[in-house]
Scaffold this active site. Structure first.
Site, PDB file in Angstrom:
ATOM      1  N   ASP A 247      -0.757 -11.007   2.076  1.00 18.98           N
ATOM      2  CA  ASP A 247      -0.297 -12.332   2.493  1.00 18.98           C
ATOM      3  C   ASP A 247      -1.332 -13.384   2.104  1.00 18.98           C
ATOM      4  O   ASP A 247      -2.535 -13.166   2.206  1.00 18.98           O
ATOM      5  CB  ASP A 247      -0.102 -12.317   4.018  1.00 18.98           C
ATOM      6  CG  ASP A 247       0.526 -13.578   4.544  1.00 18.98           C
ATOM      7  OD1 ASP A 247       1.637 -13.910   4.092  1.00 18.98           O
ATOM      8  OD2 ASP A 247      -0.082 -14.228   5.410  1.00 18.98           O
TER       9      ASP A 247
ATOM     10  N   GLU B 101      -9.552   5.112  -5.405  1.00 23.90           N
ATOM     11  CA  GLU B 101     -10.159   6.322  -4.857  1.00 23.90           C
ATOM     12  C   GLU B 101      -9.113   7.296  -4.322  1.00 23.90           C
ATOM     13  O   GLU B 101      -9.394   8.481  -4.157  1.00 23.90           O
ATOM     14  CB  GLU B 101     -11.111   5.951  -3.709  1.00 23.90           C
ATOM     15  CG  GLU B 101     -12.360   5.206  -4.140  1.00 23.90           C
ATOM     16  CD  GLU B 101     -13.150   4.723  -2.931  1.00 23.90           C
ATOM     17  OE1 GLU B 101     -12.834   5.178  -1.805  1.00 23.90           O
ATOM     18  OE2 GLU B 101     -14.054   3.894  -3.110  1.00 23.90           O
TER      19      GLU B 101
END
Length: 523
Positions: free
Chosen positions: A206, A251
């Site tokens: 957002d 990751e």
């Protein structure tokens, strides 16, 4: 062969959690309600769902005022409910994206409560943007630090009892974080890991361009407004944040992704967020903002492809969202007659799904839901309505709960006929999922058909398109074996050679009627 990540061509369905499905009869949608309706999304044929905020919140701005980024608001369920929903979504073959709100928190967030209890200049206040009265002989006491306005109306500053002001680019209940404080940056990296460890597939960010503000806090000046190229958005430091976020996402296995809500004044600025070590996607809102016009659609598509293609990313397309008037209603204006909004919405879907990249659908558009424009004043809850003293209607009209079944409100949204948090129109009985599922000519049936056909064709469609000749009122392009033709005019348009495989309205021989679209295939 290069493996294509799931999000690059995905169709993502936005769920406004409070309005999707209510399981416990409190009138508000919740996570268990979503879980009970996953079959609808599977049958619709989408690839992923995006949940608007479900975190602990006073709901001053529909959940975008977050008080605890690591927990579920009791009105929406529990962390156990979230884990069960995510597991079931994955079992249905659906990915799940969640909203993250990094620009601001709720004023009920523990950090902000500590900031208000601490003195000016304290470490607690440094997590947010606090400033003292504006200095200078020509300013009287209690003058805000600058002239910035709130996007929801009124000033962007609120004064606290000790004389300090805090910044809120949105509602006063949404104080802006100070992203120049490393503690804030570490906190959000930990929040990302919290949800990634639970198995989410990605994040919608957002106010993604708004994290940093110009350090001078300079005035906007005469006629200042909530501009995109001023000191409030798009500061260069934001890109370092998203580079670190990208490292975190990388990751984890499973092509975890991030898409930013990024508003910019030009394609060059937008492209910066899509560099290979930053965000995977950004929303391109121009199609949502475009009028019903062939010229406008061609211009938007051309500009979007020219912006995104050099970055190696894929474009995103959207027609409606929880922040905008539903496109069925938009397309009725200004000259449309009865039913033209639905006709144009079906045609726009074929345009949307034929374009390269990913498509984001908003809940209820598959039912052809219109904007609810006649909500009573006392029912409205959007801070835009409140902050402008009713001058602007706000966004409640596109957030009315979904009708699932039955012939009277709440149409299966809440059990036992509980009153929903926003009133539902009496005229929605023919628009329920139940009613449309048994009608082969319904909007829902059309969405299911279009999404299924797109999925079958996708492997053969290249990432670019070739524009075809068309009249001024038409849009026509080819992607490999697929030709898409959209007629924005009222008069019939002759189709190019090819075999029609899906049309939004019956063809008249080899011509496409006005306000309609067609997909054709070529050998």
């Amino acid at each position: 062969m290069t493996r294509i990540p799931w999000w690059r061509n995905a169709v993502v369905y936005e769920i406004y959690v409070r309005s999707f499905a209510d399981s416990d009869g409190n009138g508000e949608g919740d996570l268990r309600g979503i879980r009970s309706r996953l079959g609808h999304l599977r049958d619709l044929g989408v690839d992923a769902l995006w949940l608007t905020p479900f975190y602990t919140s006073p709901l001053a701005d529909g959940g975008y005022d977050v008080a605890d980024h690591r927990d579920v608001d009791p009105r929406f369920g529990t962390l156990h409910d979230f884990d069960a929903l995510l597991a079931d979504a994955h079992a249905h073959g659906l990915r799940m994206i969640v909203d993250i709100v990094p620009n601001h928190s709720s004023d009920r967030h523990p950090w902000f409560e500590k900031a208000l209890a601490a003195p000016p200049g304290s470490p607690e206040r440094s997590r947010y943007i606090f400033r003292s009265d504006r200095e200078g002989d020509r300013y009287g006491p209690e003058v805000p630090p600058n002239d910035w306005p709130s996007a929801f109306g009124g000033p962007a500053w609120t004064r606290v009892d000790d004389g300090d002001w805090y910044l809120h680019l949105y509602a006063p209940e949404q104080p802006d974080f100070n992203w120049r404080n490393p503690e804030v940056q570490r906190e959000f990296e930990d929040i990302l890991r919290f949800w990634l460890d639970r198995g989410v597939d990605g994040f919608r960010i957002d106010v993604a361009a708004g994290l940093f503000k110009d350090e001078s806090f300079r005035d906007l000046g005469e006629g200042g407004r909530h501009i995109l190229n001023g000191p409030m958005y798009g500061q260069p430091e934001v890109h370092d944040v998203y580079r670190r976020w990208r490292q975190i996402l990388d990751e984890y296995d499973g092509d975890r992704m991030a898409i930013g809500e990024v508003w910019t004044d030009g394609p060059e600025d937008l492209a910066l967020y899509l560099r290979p070590d930053e965000l995977h996607q950004v929303f391109q809102f121009d199609l949502q903002l475009a009028p019903w016009s062939a010229d406008a659609f061609r211009d938007v598509i051309t500009a979007a492809l020219e912006t995104v293609t050099p970055t190696g990313a894929a474009p995103t397309w959207v027609l409606s969202s929880h922040d905008a008037v539903r496109h069925v209603t938009r397309y009725e204006q200004p000259e449309g007659g009865p039913g033209v909004g639905h006709a144009r919405a079906k045609a726009a879907l074929l345009l949307l799904l034929a374009l390269p990249g990913s498509a984001y659908l908003y809940q209820g558009e598959e039912l052809g839901l219109p904007e609810v424009t006649d909500l009573p004043d006392e029912a409205r809850q959007d801070p835009i309505w409140k902050r402008t003293n009713g001058e602007l209607p706000g966004r409640d009209g596109c957030r009315v709960p979904l009708p699932w079944s039955g012939t009277t409100a709440p149409y299966g949204f809440s059990p036992d006929g509980a009153r929903p948090w926003l009133p539902m129109p009496d005229r929605w009985a023919p628009m329920t999922v139940e009613a449309q599922s048994s009608d082969p000519s319904s909007m829902l049936a059309f969405y299911r058909k279009a999404l299924a056909l797109r999925r079958r064709l996708l492997d053969d469609l290249p990432d670019d398109l070739e524009w075809l000749d068309s009249p001024d009122t038409g849009v026509a392009f080819r992607r490999g074996p697929l030709i898409c033709v959209l007629n924005c005019g009222e008069n019939p348009l002759r189709l190019p050679s090819g075999t029609p495989i899906l049309t939004s309205a019956p063809l008249h021989g080899a011509t496409l009627p006005g306000n309609a679209a067609a997909w054709l295939t070529t050998p």
